[in-house]
Design an enzyme around this catalytic site. Structure first.
Site, PDB file in Angstrom:
ATOM      1  N   ASP A 316      -2.246   1.162  -2.853  1.00 22.47           N
ATOM      2  CA  ASP A 316      -3.130   0.773  -1.752  1.00 22.47           C
ATOM      3  C   ASP A 316      -3.544   1.983  -0.910  1.00 22.47           C
ATOM      4  O   ASP A 316      -2.762   2.911  -0.703  1.00 22.47           O
ATOM      5  CB  ASP A 316      -2.381  -0.237  -0.869  1.00 22.47           C
ATOM      6  CG  ASP A 316      -3.217  -0.750   0.282  1.00 22.47           C
ATOM      7  OD1 ASP A 316      -4.278  -1.331   0.017  1.00 22.47           O
ATOM      8  OD2 ASP A 316      -2.804  -0.561   1.446  1.00 22.47           O
ATOM      9  N   GLU A 369      -6.542   2.496  -5.460  1.00 19.86           N
ATOM     10  CA  GLU A 369      -7.590   1.919  -4.626  1.00 19.86           C
ATOM     11  C   GLU A 369      -8.116   3.076  -3.773  1.00 19.86           C
ATOM     12  O   GLU A 369      -7.570   3.392  -2.712  1.00 19.86           O
ATOM     13  CB  GLU A 369      -7.050   0.792  -3.742  1.00 19.86           C
ATOM     14  CG  GLU A 369      -8.164   0.057  -2.996  1.00 19.86           C
ATOM     15  CD  GLU A 369      -7.933  -0.077  -1.502  1.00 19.86           C
ATOM     16  OE1 GLU A 369      -8.864  -0.511  -0.813  1.00 19.86           O
ATOM     17  OE2 GLU A 369      -6.846   0.251  -1.008  1.00 19.86           O
TER      18      GLU A 369
END
Length: 635
Positions: A316, A369
Site C-alpha cells: 500500500d 500500489e
C-alpha cells in the site's frame, strides 16, 4: 561467566543479524513464544525497546502487576527478555515500559501472533508452530509459476463486509473458516484466479479498513484465530485460488498501545516530524534508515508469505514512501542529501525487500500500489529498479473512469483517453485496477459512475468491463462491482446481494463471469501481457463512432482474439472491421445475448473475411454491432 543461551533465547548472532537488518526470521525470537525450559512450560517474551529504562511483562497471568515479571536487558541493542513459567496459550499481555522520563507506558507486542478483539488492545499468547497444511501441491506449483505468462484476475475483498453474519453474538462477522467455504465457492464459480484480502493484520479501528495496523504479525481477531486464518488460506489453495494480502509498510497509527513512540522515543518512526509524520493521515512514517525497523518490515513480509503460505503482498501507498514531500506543504518536509524529494532510504528498502522476498520465494508476488511515473517500479534492482513483480496502473484507471463518466455524445472528443495507456503499457508489468478506492468517498459505485439511466448505465458498465478484460495487463475488481452494486461500499454493511433478484444485475454478473472464463481459457489474453507482440490495434482512431478494435495474440499465433467495443448507444448495422488474414472468424463472445441483457437476436457464429480494404488492411468482414455492443472473435 555468562550461562549458555537456550535455543529459544535471543543470542549474540540474533542480535548481530537484527542489528544488520538481515535477521529474516526474527519473528521466531522476538514476541511471545510458548517454550519448554527443562520441565517447566511457559512463555519466552522478547521486545526491542532500546531507549527504555526498564521493561516488564504484564498480563492476566500476573494480575497486570508491573513488578511481577521484570525483563532483562540484552546489550548491545536493548532487547528485553523474560521467561514466565505457567503462562498458557490464550493469555492476554502487554509490555510495561518505563521511559527515560520515568513514565510507565503500556504497549501491545509488535511481534504478537494474536490480539485481543477490539476495543481491547492487549496482545494474546498464540502457538502457531504447528499450523495444519495440506496445500503442498499448490506450493510446489507456485515455485515454478511465472506471473508474466499466466492469467491473474483478482477479486478484492473486505471480509467483514462481503457478507454479514446474521447471528448477533458474531458482531456481524463471518469467521475465517466460514469465509473459506463461502468465498471459495463464489470465486470458483465466477472464475477469478486470486483473492486480495483487505485488513488482515490486526488494527483497532474498523473505519480504517485495516490500513492503520497495530499488530503486524497477528491476523485480526475479528474473524477468528491464527489457526482459522491458516485454514482459510489452505482451503483456497486446495481449490486452486491464490491469496494476496494488503500490506502497509508506509505508515502506522498513533494509538497509545501501538508502535508510535514505542519506548518513549521515536523507535519505529523517524524522529524528525518532517520525515516521520503524514499530516493528511495523522499517522507515523517508518524510519527506513534504521536496520532494526527495516528488519521488522522485511521479516513481516516473509512471515505472511512463508509461515502463512500467502502468495503475494499488495504494498500500500508506495508513492508516499518514495517521495519525502508526499502530501506535504513547503516547510513540512526536508530534502535528501542531494537536495531532492526522493526518500533514498525507502528506495534501498524496497530493493532489499523485493530481492529477499522473491529470491527466497519463487512464484510469490510483490505488487506496488504506486500512483506516479516513478521509473522501473517493476525493474530489477540490479538495473536500479525497485524489484516489484507488478504495479497497479493508476494512470489507466484514472483515464478509464473519466472516459466512462462522459455522456457518449462527448466521448468522440476524448477518444485518446482509452488508447493512451498503450503508449506506456510495456514500461512496467501492470495490473489494471478498479479497486475499493474508486467506490468510496462520494466517488459513486462503478454503475453509478456511468452516464444515462436504466439500460444505458448497465450497458456502459458492461462494455467498459469488456474493454478492461481485453486490454493488456492483469486484472483486479473490487467486490460488489461484478454485479453492479448501486451504493458506494461501506465497511459497516454487507454487499447488496439482494440486487441479484433483479435481472439487470444478474446480467452484469453473468457478463463479467463469462469474461473471466474467456480470459482464463485463452492464452492470447495473458501470456504476452508484457510484450509488444501480444497486442495490435486494428483501429485506435475511430473517435467519431467511439469504437475500439484490437487483436490479442497468443505466442504460437494459433488462437488469437479480435475485440470490437462500441461505446455509444448507436447501432452499426453495417459495421466492417479490417483483419490481417483471409480466414474464418468465430464469434466467441457476444454482448447481445439475452443472459447479458441483450436482444438475443440470432446471428452467424462464423464470419469469412473477404478481400475488401478496411482499417488499412486488405481483408475485412461485416458485423451488425449493437448499441454498446461487444464482440470477440477467435481466429
Amino acid at each position: 561467566m555468562e550461562r549458555p543461551k537456550k535455543a529459544y533465547e535471543i543470542g549474540e548472532l540474533d542480535q548481530y543479524l537484527f542489528g544488520q537488518g538481515n535477521h529474516y526470521e526474527i519473528y521466531k525470537k522476538l514476541g511471545a513464544h510458548v517454550v519448554k525450559d527443562g520441565r517447566r512450560e511457559g512463555v519466552y517474551f522478547a521486545v526491542w525497546a532500546p531507549h527504555a529504562e526498564n521493561v516488564s511483562v504484564v498480563g492476566d497471568f500476573n494480575g497486570w502487576d508491573v513488578k511481577a515479571n521484570p525483563m532483562e536487558r540484552n546489550e548491545p541493542l536493548g532487547i528485553y527478555t523474560a521467561f514466565v513459567p505457567g503462562v498458557q496459550t490464550g493469555s492476554l499481555y502487554k509490555f510495561c515500559i518505563e521511559t527515560y522520563k520515568g513514565e510507565l507506558i503500556y504497549k501491545a507486542d509488535p511481534y504478537a501472533n494474536s490480539a485481543e478483539m477490539r476495543p481491547g488492545t492487549a496482545s494474546r499468547i498464540a502457538d502457531i508452530l504447528n499450523l495444519k497444511w495440506s496445500d503442498a501441491k499448490w506450493m510446489e506449483k507456485r515455485a515454478e509459476w511465472d506471473h508474466h505468462t499466466q492469467p491473474i484476475s483478482i477479486y478484492e475483498v473486505h471480509i467483514g463486509s462481503w457478507k454479514r453474519h446474521p447471528e448477533p453474538d458474531k458482531e456481524g462477522f463471518y469467521s475465517y473458516r466460514e469465509m473459506a467455504h463461502a468465498l471459495t465457492d463464489y470465486v470458483k464459480e465466477m472464475g477469478y484466479t486470486h483473492v486480495e484480502l483487505m485488513g488482515i493484520a490486526e488494527y483497532p479501528f474498523d473505519g480504517s479498513w485495516g490500513y492503520q495496523v497495530t499488530g503486524y504479525f497477528a491476523p485480526t481477531s475479528r474473524y477468528g484465530s491464527p489457526q482459522d486464518f491458516a485454514y482459510m488460506v489452505n482451503y483456497l489453495h486446495k481449490n486452486k485460488i491464490g491469496v494476496i494480502l494488503d500490506w502497509v509498510p508506509a505508515h502506522f497509527p498513533r494509538d497509545a498501545h501501538g508502535l508510535a513512540d514505542f519506548d518513549g522515543t521515536p523507535t519505529y518512526e523517524y524522529a524528525d516530524p518532517r520525515k516521520g509524520e503524514h499530516p493528511d493521515w495523522g499517522t507515523k512514517i517508518f524510519d527506513y534508515s534504521k536496520n532494526e525497523v527495516k528488519n521488522f518490515l522485511i521479516a513481516n513480509a516473509l512471515f505472511w508469505i512463508e509461515h502463512y503460505h500467502v502468495d503475494g503482498l499488495r504494498v500500500d501507498a508506495v508513492a508516499s514512501m518514495l517521495y519525502l514531500d508526499y502530501g506535504k506543504q513547503d516547510g513540512q518536509w526536508a530534502p535528501n542529501k542531494y537536495g531532492g524529494n526522493e526518500n533514498l532510504e525507502a528506495i534501498e528498502f524496497f530493493k532489499h525487500l523485493n530481492s529477499v522476498i522473491l529470491g527466497r520465494n519463487p512464484g510469490a508476488l510483490m505488487i506496488a500500489e504506486e500512483s506516479t511515473a516513478w521509473p522501473k517500479v517493476t525493474g530489477r534492482p540490479e538495473d536500479d529498479g525497485l524489484g516489484f513483480s507488478l504495479k497497479w496502473n493508476m494512470g489507466w484507471m484514472h483515464d478509464f473512469t473519466e472516459y466512462m463518466k462522459l455522456d457518449p455524445y462527448f466521448r468522440k472528443g476524448h477518444h485518446n483517453q482509452m488508447t493512451f495507456a498503450m503508449t506506456y503499457a510495456y514500461s512496467e508489468n501492470y495490473v489494471l485496477v478498479l479497486s475499493h478506492d474508486e467506490v468510496v468517498h462520494l466517488k459513486c459505485s462503478m454503475l453509478n459512475k456511468m452516464p444515462g439511466v436504466g439500460f444505458d448505465k448497465f450497458a456502459n458498465l458492461k462494455v467498459g468491463y469488456a474493454f478492461m478484460m481485453g486490454h493488456p495487463g492483469k486484472k483486479l475488481l473490487f467486490m460488489g462491482q461484478e454485479f453492479a452494486q448501486l451504493r458506494e461500499w461501506s465497511e459497516a454493511r454487507e454487499l447488496d446481494w439482494f440486487l441479484l433478484a433483479e435481472k439487470e444485475h444478474v446480467a452484469v454478473q453473468e457478463f463479467y463471469k463469462d469474461l473471466l472464463h474467456l480470459y482464463k481459457r485463452n492464452k492470447a489474453m495473458y501470456e504476452l501481457d508484457t510484450s509488444y507482440e501480444g497486442f495490435e490495434w486494428v483501429n485506435a482512431d475511430d473517435g467519431y463512432r467511439s469504437i475500439y478494435s484490437f487483436i490479442r495474440h497468443s505466442k504460437d499465433n494459433k488462437k488469437n482474439l479480435l475485440f470490437v467495443c462500441n461505446f455509444t448507444p448507436i447501432e452499426r448495422e453495417d459495421y466492417r472491421v479490417g483483419v490481417p488474414r483471409r480466414k474464418q472468424y468465430k464469434l466467441v463472445f457476444n454482448s447481445d445475448e439475452v443472459k447479458y441483457g441483450g436482444t438475443g437476436e440470432e446471428r452467424p457464429l462464423v464470419y469469412r473475411a473477404v478481400k475488401k480494404e478496411c482499417d488499412g488492411r486488405p481483408y475485412s468482414f461485416g458485423y451488425k454491432l449493437p448499441p454498446y455492443g461487444v464482440a470477440v472473435f477467435e481466429f
